[in-house]
Design a protein around this motif. Structure first.
Motif, short mmCIF file in Angstrom:
data_model
loop_
_atom_site.label_atom_id
_atom_site.label_comp_id
_atom_site.label_asym_id
_atom_site.label_seq_id
_atom_site.Cartn_x
_atom_site.Cartn_y
_atom_site.Cartn_z
N MET A 1 0.83 -1.21 0.00
CA MET A 1 0.00 0.00 0.00
C MET A 1 0.86 1.26 0.00
N ALA A 2 2.05 1.17 0.61
CA ALA A 2 2.94 2.34 0.64
C ALA A 2 3.41 2.73 -0.75
N THR A 3 3.37 1.78 -1.69
CA THR A 3 3.79 2.08 -3.07
C THR A 3 2.65 2.59 -3.93
N TRP A 4 1.41 2.55 -3.42
CA TRP A 4 0.27 3.03 -4.17
C TRP A 4 0.19 4.55 -4.11
N GLU A 5 -0.45 5.13 -5.09
CA GLU A 5 -0.71 6.56 -5.09
C GLU A 5 -2.07 6.80 -4.43
N ILE A 6 -2.07 6.84 -3.11
CA ILE A 6 -3.30 6.97 -2.34
C ILE A 6 -3.57 8.45 -2.06
N LYS A 7 -4.73 8.93 -2.49
CA LYS A 7 -5.08 10.33 -2.26
C LYS A 7 -5.67 10.53 -0.87
N SER A 8 -6.38 9.52 -0.36
CA SER A 8 -7.02 9.65 0.94
C SER A 8 -7.06 8.30 1.62
N LEU A 9 -6.50 8.21 2.83
CA LEU A 9 -6.56 6.97 3.59
C LEU A 9 -7.99 6.65 4.00
N TRP A 10 -8.80 7.68 4.21
CA TRP A 10 -10.20 7.46 4.59
C TRP A 10 -10.95 6.74 3.48
N ASP A 11 -10.72 7.14 2.23
CA ASP A 11 -11.38 6.48 1.11
C ASP A 11 -10.94 5.02 1.01
N GLU A 12 -9.65 4.77 1.13
CA GLU A 12 -9.15 3.39 1.05
C GLU A 12 -9.68 2.56 2.20
N PHE A 13 -9.80 3.16 3.38
CA PHE A 13 -10.34 2.47 4.54
C PHE A 13 -11.77 2.02 4.29
N ASN A 14 -12.59 2.89 3.70
CA ASN A 14 -13.98 2.54 3.42
C ASN A 14 -14.08 1.49 2.32
N LYS A 15 -13.15 1.51 1.37
CA LYS A 15 -13.16 0.48 0.33
C LYS A 15 -12.88 -0.90 0.93
N ILE A 16 -11.88 -0.97 1.81
CA ILE A 16 -11.54 -2.25 2.43
C ILE A 16 -12.67 -2.72 3.33
N LEU A 17 -13.28 -1.80 4.08
CA LEU A 17 -14.41 -2.17 4.92
C LEU A 17 -15.57 -2.69 4.08
N GLY A 18 -15.80 -2.06 2.93
CA GLY A 18 -16.89 -2.51 2.07
C GLY A 18 -16.67 -3.93 1.57
N ILE A 19 -15.43 -4.25 1.25
CA ILE A 19 -15.12 -5.59 0.75
C ILE A 19 -15.24 -6.63 1.85
N ILE A 20 -14.76 -6.32 3.04
CA ILE A 20 -14.69 -7.31 4.12
C ILE A 20 -15.99 -7.35 4.93
N LEU A 21 -16.35 -6.20 5.53
CA LEU A 21 -17.49 -6.19 6.45
C LEU A 21 -18.81 -6.37 5.72
N GLY A 22 -18.92 -5.85 4.51
CA GLY A 22 -20.16 -6.00 3.76
C GLY A 22 -20.48 -7.46 3.50
N SER A 23 -19.50 -8.20 3.01
CA SER A 23 -19.73 -9.62 2.72
C SER A 23 -19.96 -10.42 4.00
N LEU A 24 -19.26 -10.09 5.07
CA LEU A 24 -19.47 -10.81 6.33
C LEU A 24 -20.86 -10.55 6.90
N GLY A 25 -21.32 -9.30 6.80
CA GLY A 25 -22.67 -8.99 7.26
C GLY A 25 -23.73 -9.74 6.47
N GLY A 26 -23.57 -9.77 5.15
CA GLY A 26 -24.51 -10.53 4.32
C GLY A 26 -24.46 -12.01 4.61
N LEU A 27 -23.28 -12.51 4.93
CA LEU A 27 -23.12 -13.93 5.25
C LEU A 27 -23.84 -14.29 6.55
N PHE A 28 -23.71 -13.46 7.57
CA PHE A 28 -24.40 -13.72 8.83
C PHE A 28 -25.92 -13.64 8.65
N LEU A 29 -26.40 -12.66 7.90
CA LEU A 29 -27.84 -12.55 7.66
C LEU A 29 -28.34 -13.76 6.88
#
Length: 217
Positions: A113-141
């Motif tokens: 990630m340090a080699t990526w051209e990241i404009k905002s850590l907040w945006d990247e954080f939400n992207k990772i949360l969407g991939i991980i937490l979204g699928s886990l929430g749907g799985l539990f439901l």
């Protein structure tokens, strides 16, 4: 919500401060995520700076250690114990090994990630949360409110949700705060449809769903 408001309040205050004191901001700073570290370094007294840096390291270490231990425990309980039947001593060694490997993987991912051209850590954080937490929430439901869900359908739901999320992130069809929602919905829908198409083991799982609560009434 209070923690989120506090974090955004810090950013707002820094924006107002450097808006009125532009000369205090280094011209070499082009990344918004670097403004807070620069303010800590250049404006705060040395003692306060040391306390803040110590607090950041302490928070990072506690978060990383708990995450690695939780992931290793989940691996031992849900995967390793189904593959290898051994005593607790071997399980403890496997947990330590899993924690070590997860730590190495985390360091490698951080370096990448340090080699990526990241404009905002907040945006990247939400992207990772969407991939991980979204699928886990749907799985539990999927497991709680349906009787037809099976292991194959659950795996298909997670895989399909990740693909949907990558498409959403690439084309930016929705706002980044909705990534978790799209992951949640896509995992549930894909997992349920896959469970209908691909039959699994037929057994009574009502005691694992909300239907157990309804049956008591």
């Amino acid at each position: 919500m209070p923690a989120t408001l506090l974090f955004f309040f810090v950013g707002t205050v820094l924006y107002v401060y450097y808006k009125h004191n532009p000369a205090d901001l280094s011209l070499t700073i082009t990344d918004g995520d670097a403004i807070l570290p620069w303010y800590i370094y250049s404006e705060l007294p040395q003692g306060i700076t040391g306390l803040l840096i110590s607090g950041i390291f302490a928070a990072a270490m506690s978060t990383l250690s708990s995450s690695m231990n939780s992931a290793a425990t989940a691996y031992i309980v849900d995967i390793h114990s189904k593959i290898v039947k051994r005593d607790s001593m071997n399980s403890l060694f496997a947990a330590k090994t899993a924690t070590l490997l997860l730590g190495i993987a985390g360091i490698a991912f951080a370096y990448m990630m340090a080699t990526w051209e990241i404009k905002s850590l907040w945006d990247e954080f939400n992207k990772i949360l969407g991939i991980i937490l979204g699928s886990l929430g749907g799985l539990f439901l999927l497991g709680m409110i349906t009787r037809r869900a099976n292991a194959t359908g659950a795996v298909c739901g997670i895989a399909g949700s990740i693909i949907v999320q990558l498409v959403m992130i690439h084309f930016q069809y929705v706002h980044l705060l909705l990534y978790t929602t799209t992951g949640f919905i896509s995992c549930f829908v894909i997992g349920y449809i896959a469970s209908l198409i691909i039959s699994g083991h037929k057994k009574n799982i009502d005691h694992l769903t909300i239907y157990k609560i309804f049956s008591k009434k």
